[in-house]
Every structure is written in C-alpha cells, then in structure tokens.
Design an enzyme around this catalytic site. Structure first.
Site, short mmCIF file in Angstrom:
data_model
loop_
_atom_site.label_atom_id
_atom_site.label_comp_id
_atom_site.label_asym_id
_atom_site.label_seq_id
_atom_site.Cartn_x
_atom_site.Cartn_y
_atom_site.Cartn_z
N GLU A 334 114.94 12.72 27.15
CA GLU A 334 116.37 12.87 26.87
C GLU A 334 116.69 14.19 26.16
O GLU A 334 117.51 14.25 25.25
CB GLU A 334 116.87 11.68 26.05
N GLU A 435 114.47 4.01 34.95
CA GLU A 435 114.81 2.92 34.02
C GLU A 435 116.05 2.16 34.51
O GLU A 435 116.99 1.92 33.75
CB GLU A 435 115.06 3.46 32.61
#
Length: 563
Positions: A334, A435
């Site tokens: 991220e 995910e």
C-alpha cells in the site's frame, strides 16, 4: 488403443471491446473509441457543436499546426469550470468513457473526468495530463440514469484544459456478459479434440473420457490463517478445493517480530509445511507495510538510522528464509496510499526495498494496493499506479515486477474495472487480484459473482485470491462458510467459479468417428479412457496451451494394445 489430443483455435471476428494500445503521451490523439459512441462532435471537427460552457471560463475550438482540431477551456474560475456535454443515461447499461487530454503548461496535472447525475457526482476516470503531448484517459460509469453532465476538473485554475477524441459508449448487460464469455474463450481456453482408436487405427465410438485438471495456468485461491493448523474441518474444506493461497497475517512483520530482535516464524513455518504437504502454492504477503498503523509496536519509535537497519534485516530475514517455498512477494504494501518508510528514510525507500529483496529471491516482486479497480480514487488510480511503476524503474529496480490489486469492493462498477485493467495492462506486467472481497450488503453475492466474472475474463489478469480467511467469530469482511464449514451463498459463488475453471467432473463420450471435443482452460490434464472392448481403463497426460491466434494443432498420442 491410440489416443490423440488436438489443441485447436477457431477464427474469431475482431473484438470491438479491444482496448486501444495505451501510449504514454502522443503528439496527436488517436481516433475516438467506438467512433465516439453517444458523444456529439467527439473529434471537434464541427466547431463547438454539442458542447457547452460549464461555470466561469472561456471555451473554444482550436487547430494544431498539423490540422488536428480540439476543444480548449481557458480563464477557468473554478476547478470544474470549462466545457461539458449532457447525456441521457440508462441505469441498466454500462458506459465506457475514454478520450485524450492535454494542458497548456506543466508536466503532471491530475484531471478528473466526472459526471454530474441526478444522484450526485460520479468520477469516471483520472488522468495525469502533460503539456506538449496528449494523454489518454479511460474509465467507466454504471448505476446512473437520467440526464448526466460530463465535465473535466482540476484544482489548478491557471491550467487550460484541452480535450479531443472523447467517447461515451453504452453497453447492455447482455453485451457485456457476451464479451466476458468471448474473452475467456479467446484468452483462457483452447478447443480440444480427443480421438480414441483401437490398435488397428480404427475409431472407437462410445469410449468414456474422464478429464481431470492437474495444474491450471490461471490461479484461483482463497486466503487462510493460523486457524487451519489444528482444525480438520477447515483443512478438509480448503484443501479439497484449492491449490493456491496466501496467509492473512502470519508472514507480516508484526506477526513474526512482535518484540524487537525476537523473530519467530513458527506459525508461518507450520502453515507453509502444511500447504507443501497438500501441494498448495503459497503467495508471499507481505514484507513491509507502508501504513504507519500496521507496524510492529516497537517500530514507530525508531530513529531513521535504526529503522533503516531494522527494515533491511526484516527484508533479508523473511525473503531469504522462504526462498523457493513461496511465489511472489508484496514488497511494501500500500505504498500508493501511505508513506511511512518514505517519510522516515527518504523518497526512494520503496525502490531500495525492492532492490534489496531481489538479492535474496528472484521471484516476482509486487506492488499491492487498494482502490485502483474498486472505485475511481485519485491516489491509487491506474495513472498513478503506472507512475509508481515508472518511478521504481527510473530509480534502479530492474527485476521482475508485478501489479497487485487488492479488490476490496462495496459497489462494483464493471466498466471501470475493465477500463482500469486495460490501462494497467499497458505496463505488460503480471496482474493479480490479491485480496478480493465484497462488503456484507444485500447484494454481496450478486456483486461477488459479477466481479469474479469481470476479472477472470480480462486477459491481463493471471490470478485471483479471495480474501476470506476463516475465523469463528467472523472474517475480515466476507466469509465463505459458517462455523461448521457449510458453504454460505458467497462460498457457493466461489465454488461455482472453481468448478468452472477446473472442469471438475468433466466426462465425455466419443462419437462415431471416435472423437470427443470440448474447450479447456489452459493447463495440464489427465485423461482416463475406458471402452467396453478394453478390459481396463487407460490414462495419459496432456497439456492445453494457448494457440497464439493461429490454427495451431498439437497432437498427443499413446498406443494401447489389448490382450
């Protein structure tokens, strides 16, 4: 008995949904996709016909030195002020939005493509525009009806916005699903004909052929966590279904070094060994996390030099330990949204960790972020994701690189998902949905099925992992089973996809010429052949590979002589 298998490809008409090749920045824009769709005067060859003023600005039609015509918004008084066009939208349709923009000065101006609808403002795309050349944007819109005003927004009012080759193309859901099916047949599967003949070369009709997939080119799996270690029911449910996984938390830094200097991989080791014993591949997630809220508790207090030493040790420790036992690594999770390491160690921190990790394992190293395909979010928009890739390359990381897209959805916008993947595919790097889950709403099951179909059908996507590790008292956002490992409706959706991708239970009967024809996903297979004239069944292995678009024929044979 001689068995022959042929991998065939059929000629298909040109796919009208094929994305334009995404050039970074061009001297002149390409022709509009779909001839502009429902846009009036998409190439601006008819003055300002179809276009109107939005807010306080001047709009005009200009011509470049080589004759290209385009629209310009100047003297803008506000971020959204400029040119616009209004459309009547149908809630049952999907809209693909594309076009080309340029600015009069500056090298990296973020421009939003926005529709003002009856329900509010919907961002359809983001683009980083430059002066001196044209940049392409591509996005999508759904769940909108009635009048909708298209306009372009940037906060810098000193910027003049230029636009050309603008397209808004509607598609019915039937058309959309038809494309998904065609794309899967073209990119993921090949037609296969299996012929069974006797020892004299004569065709054997009514032979039974059971096809079992041994390895799939396209990966489809589910997250697991440490609860699987001592739970036979969990193990039975998972290992009977999947051949690829990722650990929810057990390889993360805060799990393996909760106290500085006390590195403990025992849980991760046990999970890796369990997966190896079952023939399940494990994806590496993650080495470091750029979110300041997801560090080991002792890390934030470190001085920069201390942090640098600790982070380097972490990279070396986990990557070297699991070399050859996992595939892929999410290196610095991220780092589009967050910058914990950059704020402490400098703007090149991500590149440093990619280069360091590559010294200990040559597996593909991934970026991994959210809200790139889930919604039109500026920070992690495809244009900024591609910008991050260029930054890594420019700063010296030249090793294997992949694009990780988390896929935490609430309200999916299929045309935006497809358009975002099209833009990212221009990097020519492996793309994984890492995910995937959907928030628990009334339409959770419908949305999950819709998203899975969209990403599986995109030829640039190489694998999908569902983010739903089991916990007795609830999963992260989406569970697939109840506490007794009975499928929930979401689990049924995942099972349906798994069965489709693996051809589970596929059995065929040869025709009068001894042939059984089908279409198989690329991968390795075992065929078990039985016939009343043969005392026992026979099995053989074959591989279905992409045909490369040609009428390629691949034959596999085995000779079996009856007693």
């Amino acid at each position: 008995m001689l068995v022959k298998a042929y991998s065939l490809s059929s000629h298909e008409n040109r796919d009208v949904f094929m994305a334009e090749k995404n050039k970074t920045c061009l001297k002149n824009p390409l022709k509009p996709q779909y001839n502009g769709g429902i846009v009036v005067n998409s190439e601006l060859n008819d003055g300002l016909n179809g276009w109107s003023l939005a807010g306080g600005a001047k709009i005009g039609n200009k011509v470049s030195s080589d004759g290209n015509k385009f629209i310009v918004a100047s003297e803008r008084k506000g971020s959204y002020h400029g040119f616009s066009q209004t459309f009547q939208l149908d809630k049952e349709k999907f809209y693909v939005i594309s076009g080309w923009v340029q600015v009069n000065h500056g090298d990296d101006t973020s421009i939003a493509v926005i529709f003002k609808t009856q329900s509010g403002f919907q961002h359809a795309a983001w683009v980083n525009a430059k002066s001196g050349c044209w940049s392409m944007f591509k996005g999508g819109l759904a769940n909108a009806s009635g009048p909708a005003q298209l306009y372009f927004e940037t906060n810098n009012t000193s910027i003049d916005i230029w636009a050309d080759s603008i397209s808004v193309q509607p598609f019915s859901q039937k058309e959309w699903e038809s494309h998904q099916n065609r794309s899967i047949e073209k990119a993921r599967k090949s037609k296969v004909a299996i012929q069974v003949v006797d020892s004299q070369g004569k065709p054997l009709p009514n032979a039974t052929i059971s096809v079992e997939q041994r390895r799939a080119d396209f990966s489809f799996g589910v997250t697991i966590n440490k609860n699987i270690l001592n739970n036979n029911a969990y193990q039975n449910w998972f290992f009977s279904r999947f051949k690829v996984t990722v650990f929810e938390d057990e390889m993360k830094w805060y799990s393996t070094e909760a106290t500085q200097g006390n590195v403990n991989y025992s849980t991760a080791d046990a999970m890796v060994e369990l997966c190896k014993s079952k023939g399940v591949a494990v994806r590496g997630h993650n080495i470091l996390w750029d979110d300041p809220n997801h560090q080991p508790t002792w890390v934030p207090a470190l001085y920069p030099q201390q942090l640098s030493v600790a982070a380097d040790k972490r990279v070396e420790s986990v990557v070297a330990k699991y070399k050859g036992e996992i595939f892929h690594w999410d290196v610095i999770n991220e780092n589009l949204h967050f910058n914990f390491f950059e704020s402490k160690l400098g703007p090149n921190a991500s590149t440093h960790f990619f280069r360091l990790a590559s010294q200990f394992d040559n597996t593909t190293l991934f970026l991994n972020d959210f809200f790139t395909i889930e919604k039109t979010y500026e920070i992690s928009a495809p244009a900024n994701y591609l910008k991050k890739i260029k930054q890594l390359r420019k700063e010296g990381y030249g090793g294997p690189l992949g694009i990780g897209l988390q896929g935490h959805f609430s309200l999916p916008i299929p045309p935006y998902i497809r358009s975002a993947l099209d833009m990212l595919a221009s990097a020519k790097l492996p793309i994984w949905i890492t995910e995937l889950d959907v928030t628990n709403t009334t339409n959770q099951v419908i949305f999950l099925d819709q998203i899975i179909k969209e990403v599986v059908s995109h030829p640039a996507v190489e694998g999908v992992l569902i983010w739903s590790a089991w916990k007795r008292y609830g999963c992260y956002r989406m569970c697939l089973t109840d506490k007794n490992f009975n499928n929930l409706p979401t689990g049924d959706v995942v099972d349906k996809t798994r069965v489709t991708l693996s051809h589970e239970g596929l059995v065929g009967i040869t025709n009068a010429e001894g042939y059984f024809e089908t279409s198989l996903f690329h991968g390795d297979y075992k065929a078990i052949v039985a016939h009343p004239s043969v005392p026992k069944s026979f099995q053989y292995n074959f591989t279905v590979t992409p045909s490369g678009g040609s009428d390629h024929v691949k034959s596999l044979s085995y000779k079996f002589t009856t007693a």
